[in-house]
Scaffold this active site. Structure first.
Site, PDB file in Angstrom:
ATOM      1  N   THR A  48       0.913  -1.128   0.003  1.00 16.07           N
ATOM      2  CA  THR A  48      -0.054   0.015  -0.011  1.00 16.07           C
ATOM      3  C   THR A  48       1.000   1.253  -0.011  1.00 16.07           C
ATOM      4  OG1 THR A  48      -1.727  -1.124   1.313  1.00 16.07           O
ATOM      5  CG2 THR A  48      -1.760   1.247   1.266  1.00 16.07           C
ATOM      6  N   CYS A  49       0.666   2.250  -1.007  1.00 20.17           N
ATOM      7  CA  CYS A  49       1.282   3.711  -0.732  1.00 20.17           C
ATOM      8  C   CYS A  49       0.411   4.563  -0.742  1.00 20.17           C
ATOM      9  CB  CYS A  49       2.193   3.658  -2.078  1.00 20.17           C
ATOM     10  SG  CYS A  49       3.229   5.229  -2.146  1.00 20.17           S
ATOM     11  N   VAL A  50       0.618   5.568   0.411  1.00 18.24           N
ATOM     12  CA  VAL A  50      -0.383   6.461   0.641  1.00 18.24           C
ATOM     13  C   VAL A  50       0.443   7.887   0.727  1.00 18.24           C
ATOM     14  CG1 VAL A  50      -2.053   5.045   1.571  1.00 18.24           C
ATOM     15  CG2 VAL A  50      -0.595   5.964   3.036  1.00 18.24           C
TER      16      VAL A  50
END
Length: 131
Positions: free
Chosen positions: A105-107
């Site tokens: 996940t990349c936020v």
């Protein structure tokens, strides 16, 4: 199944009241790593990509202390203060975590500790004798 809390001797020191990692049930839960040079406990210079490289090196170092490698990483979460840096960070990420990439996940977040631009946390497979 006991929970084992681990504090690194070779990676960056915690910047708060937490363990570097917790091991339980054959799984390593690695706290977020930022671009701190463990030798001086200060952020590296050079912007997001330099910080990303140091964060990935810190992940690698701490996993090695636990008898694991980057290949043991099952899931990562990458926090960026500027999602515009995604492509450059992604290319570097591929060098560290490939070719059998973990789930990710990349936020984008508004701020990170010490004013840094990236933080990376991981869940990894623990060696059989780690817990």
């Amino acid at each position: 199944m006991d929970k084992v809390c681990f504090k690194t001797a070779k990676g960056p020191a915690a910047v708060g009241p937490y363990s570097t990692a917790t091991i339980c049930g054959g799984t390593i839960y690695l706290s977020g790593m930022i671009g701190i040079d463990p030798a001086v406990q200060k952020p590296v210079e050079g912007g997001t990509l330099a910080q990303a490289k140091q964060a990935f090196e810190n992940v690698k170092t701490v996993l090695a202390e636990l008898g694991a490698t980057m290949e043991d990483v099952l899931k990562t979460t990458v926090y960026l203060t500027d999602i515009g840096e995604f492509a450059a960070v992604n290319a570097l990420y591929a060098e560290y975590f490939g070719p059998d990439y973990p789930a990710r996940t990349c936020v984008e977040v508004s701020k990170l500790p010490m004013g840094l631009a990236i933080e990376v946390e991981c869940i990894a497979r623990a060696p059989q004798d780690a817990d």
